[in-house]
Write a protein that holds these residues in place. Structure first.
Motif, PDB file in Angstrom:
ATOM      1  N   UNK A  78       0.787  -1.227   0.000  1.00 47.33           N
ATOM      2  CA  UNK A  78       0.000   0.000   0.000  1.00 47.33           C
ATOM      3  C   UNK A  78       0.815   1.271   0.000  1.00 47.33           C
ATOM      4  N   UNK A  79       2.116   1.185   0.286  1.00 46.41           N
ATOM      5  CA  UNK A  79       2.973   2.371   0.276  1.00 46.41           C
ATOM      6  C   UNK A  79       3.439   2.631  -1.149  1.00 46.41           C
ATOM      7  N   UNK A  80       2.817   3.620  -1.784  1.00 48.15           N
ATOM      8  CA  UNK A  80       3.044   3.814  -3.212  1.00 48.15           C
ATOM      9  C   UNK A  80       2.660   5.233  -3.625  1.00 48.15           C
ATOM     10  N   UNK A  81       3.430   5.800  -4.549  1.00 48.23           N
ATOM     11  CA  UNK A  81       3.085   7.062  -5.192  1.00 48.23           C
ATOM     12  C   UNK A  81       2.677   6.734  -6.623  1.00 48.23           C
ATOM     13  N   UNK A  82       1.482   7.177  -7.021  1.00 49.81           N
ATOM     14  CA  UNK A  82       0.936   6.800  -8.329  1.00 49.81           C
ATOM     15  C   UNK A  82       0.549   8.039  -9.124  1.00 49.81           C
ATOM     16  N   UNK A  83       0.582   7.873 -10.434  1.00 50.14           N
ATOM     17  CA  UNK A  83       0.063   8.885 -11.349  1.00 50.14           C
ATOM     18  C   UNK A  83      -1.113   8.248 -12.078  1.00 50.14           C
ATOM     19  N   UNK A  84      -2.310   8.816 -11.867  1.00 50.40           N
ATOM     20  CA  UNK A  84      -3.539   8.230 -12.390  1.00 50.40           C
ATOM     21  C   UNK A  84      -4.110   9.089 -13.507  1.00 50.40           C
ATOM     22  N   UNK A  85      -4.785   8.436 -14.456  1.00 48.05           N
ATOM     23  CA  UNK A  85      -5.497   9.143 -15.526  1.00 48.05           C
ATOM     24  C   UNK A  85      -6.985   8.847 -15.388  1.00 48.05           C
ATOM     25  N   UNK A  86      -7.796   9.898 -15.497  1.00 51.56           N
ATOM     26  CA  UNK A  86      -9.247   9.744 -15.455  1.00 51.56           C
ATOM     27  C   UNK A  86      -9.782   9.938 -16.869  1.00 51.56           C
ATOM     28  N   UNK A  87     -10.293   8.878 -17.445  1.00 53.11           N
ATOM     29  CA  UNK A  87     -10.873   8.948 -18.787  1.00 53.11           C
ATOM     30  C   UNK A  87     -12.349   9.310 -18.665  1.00 53.11           C
ATOM     31  N   UNK A  88     -12.691  10.512 -19.110  1.00 54.76           N
ATOM     32  CA  UNK A  88     -14.056  11.010 -19.005  1.00 54.76           C
ATOM     33  C   UNK A  88     -14.903  10.416 -20.132  1.00 54.76           C
ATOM     34  N   UNK A  89     -15.732   9.430 -19.805  1.00 47.67           N
ATOM     35  CA  UNK A  89     -16.556   8.765 -20.820  1.00 47.67           C
ATOM     36  C   UNK A  89     -17.693   9.652 -21.307  1.00 47.67           C
ATOM     37  N   UNK A  90     -18.092  10.636 -20.469  1.00 45.91           N
ATOM     38  CA  UNK A  90     -19.229  11.482 -20.851  1.00 45.91           C
ATOM     39  C   UNK A  90     -18.849  12.554 -21.857  1.00 45.91           C
ATOM     40  N   UNK A  91     -17.569  12.862 -21.954  1.00 43.41           N
ATOM     41  CA  UNK A  91     -17.124  13.909 -22.869  1.00 43.41           C
ATOM     42  C   UNK A  91     -15.767  13.514 -23.417  1.00 43.41           C
ATOM     43  N   UNK A  92     -15.791  12.830 -24.559  1.00 43.58           N
ATOM     44  CA  UNK A  92     -14.552  12.285 -25.123  1.00 43.58           C
ATOM     45  C   UNK A  92     -13.622  13.368 -25.627  1.00 43.58           C
ATOM     46  N   UNK A  93     -14.172  14.568 -25.864  1.00 39.82           N
ATOM     47  CA  UNK A  93     -13.324  15.648 -26.362  1.00 39.82           C
ATOM     48  C   UNK A  93     -12.569  16.352 -25.240  1.00 39.82           C
ATOM     49  N   UNK A  94     -12.976  16.111 -24.010  1.00 44.99           N
ATOM     50  CA  UNK A  94     -12.319  16.762 -22.875  1.00 44.99           C
ATOM     51  C   UNK A  94     -10.950  16.148 -22.635  1.00 44.99           C
ATOM     52  N   UNK A  95      -9.981  16.992 -22.312  1.00 43.79           N
ATOM     53  CA  UNK A  95      -8.625  16.507 -22.046  1.00 43.79           C
ATOM     54  C   UNK A  95      -8.645  15.577 -20.839  1.00 43.79           C
ATOM     55  N   UNK A  96      -7.867  14.526 -20.926  1.00 39.59           N
ATOM     56  CA  UNK A  96      -7.782  13.602 -19.807  1.00 39.59           C
ATOM     57  C   UNK A  96      -7.132  14.282 -18.606  1.00 39.59           C
ATOM     58  N   UNK A  97      -7.692  14.059 -17.411  1.00 45.51           N
ATOM     59  CA  UNK A  97      -7.178  14.669 -16.184  1.00 45.51           C
ATOM     60  C   UNK A  97      -6.206  13.706 -15.520  1.00 45.51           C
ATOM     61  N   UNK A  98      -5.100  14.238 -14.994  1.00 47.41           N
ATOM     62  CA  UNK A  98      -4.137  13.432 -14.261  1.00 47.41           C
ATOM     63  C   UNK A  98      -4.294  13.687 -12.766  1.00 47.41           C
ATOM     64  N   UNK A  99      -4.056  12.636 -11.984  1.00 46.05           N
ATOM     65  CA  UNK A  99      -4.138  12.733 -10.528  1.00 46.05           C
ATOM     66  C   UNK A  99      -2.857  12.153  -9.940  1.00 46.05           C
ATOM     67  N   UNK A 100      -2.178  12.957  -9.112  1.00 46.85           N
ATOM     68  CA  UNK A 100      -1.039  12.458  -8.345  1.00 46.85           C
ATOM     69  C   UNK A 100      -1.573  11.949  -7.014  1.00 46.85           C
ATOM     70  N   UNK A 101      -1.226  10.724  -6.658  1.00 50.89           N
ATOM     71  CA  UNK A 101      -1.757  10.132  -5.424  1.00 50.89           C
ATOM     72  C   UNK A 101      -0.652   9.447  -4.643  1.00 50.89           C
ATOM     73  N   UNK A 102      -0.647   9.662  -3.341  1.00 49.37           N
ATOM     74  CA  UNK A 102       0.235   8.893  -2.458  1.00 49.37           C
ATOM     75  C   UNK A 102      -0.625   8.159  -1.448  1.00 49.37           C
ATOM     76  N   UNK A 103      -0.414   6.860  -1.370  1.00 41.58           N
ATOM     77  CA  UNK A 103      -1.054   6.052  -0.332  1.00 41.58           C
ATOM     78  C   UNK A 103       0.049   5.509   0.566  1.00 41.58           C
ATOM     79  N   UNK A 104      -0.156   5.605   1.861  1.00 42.18           N
ATOM     80  CA  UNK A 104       0.868   5.138   2.795  1.00 42.18           C
ATOM     81  C   UNK A 104       0.202   4.587   4.041  1.00 42.18           C
ATOM     82  N   UNK A 105       0.823   3.591   4.618  1.00 45.40           N
ATOM     83  CA  UNK A 105       0.266   2.950   5.804  1.00 45.40           C
ATOM     84  C   UNK A 105       1.389   2.465   6.697  1.00 45.40           C
TER      85      UNK A 105
END
Length: 672
Positions: free
Chosen positions: A534-561
């Motif tokens: 669970x200890x990890x730094x991730x870079x996530x992409x959110x693919x917006x299915x409702x609006x395919x023309x919208x730029x994909x959003x990136x999310x930086x996430x850190x999970x730690x325990x």
């Protein structure tokens, strides 16, 4: 010029030009002459001071020898036989005080002498004594108003005069420094003994050594330390004691650990989930022989739990670092304040660090405080009372996890076969540094700090939401404008591990993340930074299915325990900025507004409440979950906050809480 120098050793340009005309010299020659003359006077003054210090040194040495002879030849006034150890404690105390002063003067003389003879500074050892446990506390001696008969704890009753403590002063006066040194030396001796002794001083943890930390036997502590001159005086009314001990072997050298503890910036960064604010007010000693041995500094620190329902704890203390004769290092804190301004006082607390093979270190942490915690919210009361909120286990668990994280930054044997693993050393460093700032910003924006002005919004369901506004101006790491912080804490009848696994899993993110708008979340890259998966730094992409023309959003996430709690913290990031970071660019200019979760146990494992199983309320093995958002509500810093913005954020956090509760409602607290 000699006559002029006596009147004015620092002539200005006009005076130098006038002198040059009178003497027929170039102005630059006059300037250099005055500079050289000032240097000569300074050197002469230092030589005189050196001579005075040497004379005082000889005087102290002679007085020291007299004390030693008195101790060795002392006899009992009643029977004429050798004196018992307890009867010599007063002389022993004075011997120790003179030893500390003698060492300080020797080190100072050596430093001054090194300027002239070009030899390295020599550190002289303190003379030890077999009467270590028999002297009275410096707090019990009424000399110059050090304490007298005061019945409160905190070092010296009036170290800074006027009884004002922190409110009355910001740094130690010269006349106070010997008292502070004496207090620090006494605290160090107590800490080392408490770190090394076992039962009956320490009670074994209820859940075994894999459960909670060891707890202090208060009666045994009073028996062992108060008569022997420890710092265990009577508590102030309304205060209670919290004392715990825990230990672990961590992936870091003893020298690096000492540096982290003695450098306030590194200390605040490594322990950002526990330390909300830290400052070094004065450095009384930087140590000797090029390291932190003997370093002494006055500090002000605010300790936190990641929830707006638990007040922070302000402490004002002296921190002392020492290398022991057996090669171990110890760092001790002990409070200086005795006023009623602060609600937390540190008895000797800190850690003992033992060097291990392969660059590892064994850390034994002792956390011992007196605190007024009557304003803690009810659902956190059991966690705080058990010592898990501020105790030794949380410090050791956080340190162990952070050491693994730092080791991952330097890792070079990264397997290239794993898809999505960032193998570039510079890219890993930049991304981890960015995530570190994100976590620090999240923790600093969610607690009930004295510096925060929270407003409670009721009527949003069973849980109150706390909101706070901040203006962001000229901060490259935060978008400009008005930022709204919103946070709430509540209890869930689910084990912390299951809550953590649910929130960090990108496949279940759509169940609670309203801002992803139902998009599919995919992991693009990650950095593992610990033994736990669970200890990890991730870079996530959110693919917006409702609006395919919208730029994909990136999310930086850190999970730690770790053993004390877990975090899932994330922030939307710009695609272009993240490409720069992944290529090793400076992450300080990436704007972040972190949101996320802090997950803590609702009490100690193995408690009586948990024995019965089932969802029996707080203390039955469930979780205390804090949800927090930071949202930019207006890009103009001078704009006024609208009620509509507050209502929107309040609705966002309330709906997120409802979704999380609905998603885990089918779980059972007895599930592992």
């Amino acid at each position: 010029m000699e006559a002029f120098f006596k009147e004015c050793p620092h002539p200005d340009d006009k005076q130098r030009k006038e002198l040059s005309r009178e003497l027929g010299l170039v102005p630059l020659q006059v300037k250099f002459w005055f500079q050289n003359k000032r240097t000569q006077m300074k050197n002469q003054h230092e030589r005189q001071e050196n001579s005075q210090l040497r004379a005082e040194n000889e005087k102290l040495r002679a007085e020291n020898m007299r004390y030693k002879e008195a101790l060795s030849s002392a006899s009992c006034p009643n029977c004429g036989g050798p004196a018992a150890l307890g009867e010599m404690s007063f002389d022993e105390h004075h011997l120790r005080v003179e030893n500390a002063r003698l060492r300080e003067e020797i080190d100072r003389i050596s430093a001054i002498a090194a300027k002239y003879v070009g030899k390295p500074m020599v550190s002289f050892p303190v003379l030890s004594s077999p009467l270590a446990g028999a002297r009275p506390s410096p707090l019990d001696i009424d000399s110059g108003g050090v304490l007298g008969g005061a019945a409160t704890y905190g070092g010296a009753a009036d170290i800074f005069g006027g009884g004002g403590g922190v409110a009355a002063c910001g740094a130690a006066r010269d006349c106070d420094k010997p008292m502070i040194v004496e207090l620090a030396v006494t605290a160090m001796e107590e800490l080392v003994r408490m770190a090394q002794l076992d039962e009956p001083l320490w009670n074994a943890p209820a859940g075994g050594h894999d459960g909670s930390a060891e707890t202090l036997n208060e009666e045994e502590y009073a028996r062992m330390f108060v008569p022997a001159g420890g710092l265990g005086l009577k508590k102030q009314y309304g205060f209670k004691s919290e004392a715990s001990r825990d230990s672990s072997v961590v992936i870091m050298t003893h020298a690096s650990l000492v540096e982290i503890l003695m450098d306030v910036n590194q200390y605040a960064t490594v322990f950002s989930s526990i330390v909300s604010r830290a400052a070094t007010l004065e450095v009384l000693s930087t140590g000797v022989a090029g390291n932190y041995n003997g370093a002494l500094q006055v500090m002000s620190v605010e300790f936190q739990v990641p929830s707006p329902l638990v007040p922070t704890r302000d402490s004002y203390f002296v921190r002392y670092c020492k290398q022991n004769a057996d090669g171990t290092w110890a760092v001790v804190d002990v409070s200086l304040d005795t006023s009623s301004v602060l609600k937390c006082r540190r008895r000797p607390s800190g850690c003992l660090i033992q060097e291990m093979p392969n660059g590892y270190s064994k850390v034994t942490w002792v956390e011992h405080v007196e605190v007024d915690d009557r304003s803690v919210n009810g659902i956190y009361k059991l966690l705080v009372d058990s010592g898990l909120a501020f105790g030794a286990r949380r410090w050791v668990g956080t340190l162990d996890r952070q050491c693994e994280r730092l080791a991952s930054v330097m890792a070079s044997n990264i397997p290239t076969s794993d898809i999505g693993v960032i193998t570039s050393t510079e890219g890993r460093k930049s991304m981890l540094k960015l995530a570190e700032r994100m976590v620090t910003s999240f923790c600093g924006g969610v607690t009930a700090s004295a510096a925060h002005q929270w407003t409670t919004l009721s009527g949003s369901g069973a849980d109150d939401v706390r909101v706070m506004t901040r203006k962001s101006v000229d901060d490259p790491g935060r978008p400009p404008g008005i930022v709204l912080n919103a946070a709430t804490s509540f209890w869930l009848p689910i084990t912390p591990k299951r809550v953590f696994d649910f929130l960090r899993d990108e496949s279940s993110r759509s169940e609670w993340d309203i801002l992803s708008n139902g998009g599919v979340v995919q992991e693009m890259a990650h950095i593992a930074n610990g033994r736990d998966h669970g200890n990890c730094v991730s870079l996530l992409r959110v693919n917006q299915s409702t609006n395919s023309t919208q730029s994909n959003m990136l999310i930086l996430q850190e999970s730690c325990t770790d053993a004390s709690g877990s975090y899932v913290i994330y922030a939307p990031v710009d695609v272009v900025a993240m490409n720069v970071v992944l290529n090793g660019g400076d992450p300080d200019y990436v704007a972040l507004l972190p949101s996320g979760f802090a997950i803590l146990p609702d009490g100690p494992s193995g408690s009586s409440n948990m024995q019965g199983g089932g969802g029996g309320g707080v203390g039955s093995g469930g979780s205390l979950l804090t949800v927090a958002f930071q949202i930019l509500v207006d890009s103009v810093p001078t704009a006024k906050l609208s009620l509509g913005s507050v209502a929107t954020v309040n609705s966002l956090i309330a709906r997120t809480v409802e979704r999380i509760k609905a998603a885990v409602s089918g779980e059972s607290v007895t599930q592992q």
